[in-house]
Design a protein around this motif. Structure first.
Motif, short mmCIF file in Angstrom:
data_model
loop_
_atom_site.label_atom_id
_atom_site.label_comp_id
_atom_site.label_asym_id
_atom_site.label_seq_id
_atom_site.Cartn_x
_atom_site.Cartn_y
_atom_site.Cartn_z
N ASP A 221 0.84 -1.20 0.00
CA ASP A 221 0.00 0.00 0.00
C ASP A 221 0.87 1.25 0.00
N ARG A 246 -5.69 3.63 11.64
CA ARG A 246 -6.33 2.51 12.34
C ARG A 246 -5.39 2.01 13.43
N ALA A 294 -6.62 3.23 -2.44
CA ALA A 294 -7.73 2.27 -2.46
C ALA A 294 -7.86 1.63 -1.08
N GLU A 295 -8.88 0.83 -0.89
CA GLU A 295 -9.06 0.12 0.39
C GLU A 295 -7.74 -0.58 0.74
#
Ligand code: NAD
Ligand code: UD2
Length: 309
Positions: A221, A246, A294-295
């Protein structure tokens, strides 16, 4: 596509080698400058004719200038990534972690190369912002030589931007994980240590109660963001946190490793590390504003790739 290579300092390391793979897959030519202190030849597809490895030190100004010749952009990732090493030997690590950056800036200035990505760290915030989501304007508190060198490097890059038109993309990485992260030191990334020990069936030690949290980002990512920063026509000014915003606790991490591997070795809980941050989480609004993100890869999936499942 330009045939001019992209220079990746530290390209034989954990994060660098994933960026090398992604750039080669896109058809780019890549030149790696690495002293192989923690990086490995085996991290690189050296049989790829579009890849060149220059073995040497970013503290060597003449070598950096040679490595820069004909390049169209740079990702400057070379550094002694161990914070503890910087505490033990600030003078030596300063050569890699600060002088190296200055050499990159100078070589870019003299050769007219504009775009540079820089691997800074959440370490520049020290304990500030702890407990909240840390944004880029949070007061800086570099508590170690490593963090001082990262912050000074950021500021030099900004000087070269203002004075010489460099286009720096400064990223403050939170906790990056994935395949090829070296687990060999006690100060290596916790995920590399826990997964290596889980695979070997060796006992795992948690420092503290395991309720401390980190903002873990799968290396793929991060690479997706770095690729964009190399190609965007213009870059907004200012550093960008790379985190997912997160929080995952070490106890949750251990549960995920158990889920992926089917078992866990013995886990014991010891004293918390002196100065350990309890909660570290990025405010990543700037990242989401500036880059397509993106996710993110779910932790379990990143762990499965790391564990070869
Ligand atoms: P790594 O140790 O795997 O990679 C660093 C690479 O730089 C290695 O290949 C090493 O051999 C090379 N290197 C070190 N000193 C050098 C020198 N003087 N000259 C030439 N090459 C040299 O670590 P990594 O995790 O891939 O880190 C990459 C960058 O990201 C570093 O700048 C690090 O400080 C930064 N960073 C990493 C994280 C993380 O979570 N992994 C977090 C914040 C910042
Ligand atoms: C990360 C960076 C560090 C610095 C810091 C800034 C890494 C490897 N370290 O440190 O360079 O930028 O952020 O805030 O990216 N732990 C255990 N058992 C172990 C190893 C670790 O319990 O065997 C704990 C450790 O005490 C900490 C957590 O795991 O609470 C994460 O440790 P880490 O070293 O992976 O990363 P961190 O966030 O302390």
């Amino acid at each position: 596509m330009s045939d001019a290579p992209i220079l990746i300092t530290g390209g034989a390391g954990f994060i660098g080698s994933h960026l090398v793979d992604a750039l080669l897959a896109q058809g780019h030519a890549v030149r790696v400058l690495d002293n192989l202190s923690t990086g490995k030849r085996s991290n690189l597809p050296l049989d790829n004719p579009r890849l060149t490895l220059l073995e040497g030190d970013v503290a060597d100004a003449a070598l950096v200038a040679r490595a820069m010749q004909g390049c169209r952009a740079v990702a400057h990732l070379a550094a002694v990534a161990s914070v503890q090493a910087s505490v033990d030997d600030p003078v030596a690590t300063h050569q890699s972690n600060f002088v190296g950056t200055l050499n990159v800036c100078e070589a870019m200035r003299t050769q007219g190369v504009k775009r540079v990505l820089f691997a800074s760290s959440a370490a520049v915030y020290g304990n500030n912002g702890e407990g909240a989501a840390i944004d880029e304007d949070t007061a800086k508190a570099p508590l170690t030589p490593y963090a001082v060198d990262k912050l000074a490097s950021e500021q030099y890059l900004d000087f070269y931007r203002r004075q010489h038109g460099l286009e720096p993309a400064v990223f403050r990485f939170f906790n990056i994980f994935g395949p090829r992260q070296d687990p060999s030191s006690p100060y290596s990334g916790v995920i590399s240590i826990f997964t290596e020990r889980a695979q070997a069936g060796l006992p795992i030690t948690v420092f503290g109660d395991g309720e401390q949290t980190r903002d873990f980002v799968y290396v793929g990512d991060l690479v997706h963001v770095l690729l964009q920063a190399l190609e965007l026509p213009t870059l907004a000014v200012g550093p960008v946190n790379v985190g997912l915003s997160r929080a995952t606790s070490l106890n949750q991490l251990l549960a995920l490793i158990r889920q992926v591997t089917g078992s866990l070795p013995e886990v014991s809980y010891g004293a918390a590390r002196a100065g350990d941050i309890k909660h570290s989480r990025a405010n990543n609004l700037r990242l989401l504003e500036r880059f397509a993100f993106a996710e993110p890869t779910p932790m379990a999936e990143g762990l499965a790739r790391l564990l070869g499942r």
